[in-house]
Design a protein around this motif. Sequence first.
Motif, PDB file in Angstrom:
ATOM      1  N   THR A 254      79.699  69.318   1.617  1.00 46.42           N
ATOM      2  CA  THR A 254      80.094  68.175   2.412  1.00 46.42           C
ATOM      3  C   THR A 254      78.914  67.299   2.712  1.00 46.42           C
ATOM      4  O   THR A 254      77.822  67.527   2.247  1.00 46.42           O
ATOM      5  CB  THR A 254      80.731  68.595   3.742  1.00 46.42           C
TER       6      THR A 254
ATOM      7  N   SER B 183      86.420  60.392   7.898  1.00 52.52           N
ATOM      8  CA  SER B 183      85.578  61.430   7.302  1.00 52.52           C
ATOM      9  C   SER B 183      84.601  62.020   8.308  1.00 52.52           C
ATOM     10  O   SER B 183      84.513  61.582   9.463  1.00 52.52           O
ATOM     11  CB  SER B 183      84.773  60.825   6.145  1.00 52.52           C
TER      12      SER B 183
ATOM     13  N   ALA C 143      87.128  63.616  -0.063  1.00 51.49           N
ATOM     14  CA  ALA C 143      88.155  63.983   0.919  1.00 51.49           C
ATOM     15  C   ALA C 143      89.487  64.288   0.248  1.00 51.49           C
ATOM     16  O   ALA C 143      90.158  65.282   0.585  1.00 51.49           O
ATOM     17  CB  ALA C 143      88.324  62.845   1.931  1.00 51.49           C
TER      18      ALA C 143
ATOM     19  N   VAL D 131      83.076  59.271  -0.856  1.00 52.72           N
ATOM     20  CA  VAL D 131      83.603  60.081   0.240  1.00 52.72           C
ATOM     21  C   VAL D 131      85.133  60.158   0.180  1.00 52.72           C
ATOM     22  O   VAL D 131      85.702  61.245   0.357  1.00 52.72           O
ATOM     23  CB  VAL D 131      83.104  59.554   1.604  1.00 52.72           C
TER      24      VAL D 131
END
Length: 305
Positions: free
Chosen positions: A7, A230, A162, A158
Amino acid sequence: MLTRRHTLKLAAAGLAAGAAPAFAQEDWKAKYPELIFAIIPAENASGVVERYTPFINYLSKELGTKVTLRIANDYAAIIEGQRAGNIHIGMYGPASFARALMTGAKIDAFAIETNIDGTKGYYSVFYVKKDSPYQKIEDLKGKNLGLVDPNSTSGNNVPRFALNSMKIDPESFFSKVVYTGSHENAIIALSQGTVDIAANWWNDEQESNLLRMARKNMAKAEDYRIIYKSEQIVNSPMAYLTTLPEALRAKIRDAVLNIATKDKVAFDKIYEGKQGPLVAVDNKAYDPIIELNKFVDELRKKKSS
């Protein structure tokens, strides 16, 4: 906060900016009668020119040499410009800066944007229209997704990270995936119905691309809802060529890191009082973003194989 392998995480940045030696001579001026400052196209060109012209004038005065603003056609253009040595200073998004490092650009990050509370991060969000029936990503199967640019952090990498964590392959889950070219264009595409969901950047309740558009009467912020936010992403950097003489790099650093106090009008023109001063940073702060880029690259390879 996300781990480096899997992440994102907000990287701390606290290197001292340093200063040019007192004896350093400005003999670089003969070699660099003009410096090119380029920026990624986060908004329309006229908006960038209006926002950054006072900064360019300030930088020219502080350096004692001409600085020219160049608005890149896309994120890749600024990467290639610095790889070729044609762009001396660049204002990046995190993923495009990391991509530049990954492709061999000889650049160093030296300044990072901060928030009013002193933090150095922002978020990727998915917007839908407020009056739409969608409450979560899964509700949009078969609809159109609006992304920004393949090298955008909050507008592509991102979001793809996700969606992958939700077991969603964008190209098969959505009817169409559209790259809009800028964060503003993504909101416009959503407002016009070209897409049903759009990725964008969001700092906090006080600042986002949508709020900037609202202040320019380009959109009504209340017409949209966030259905996904996020983990925090390390903020955007400014980077210069490592091949520039150290005396010149020191002057650039000093000018940029002190603009909030030396020329508050120029600084406020960029950030409209919604962000804190630029502070020192180095390339290591973007190691997690390099890992994110590699992850997205692997996703692309799997799809094409």
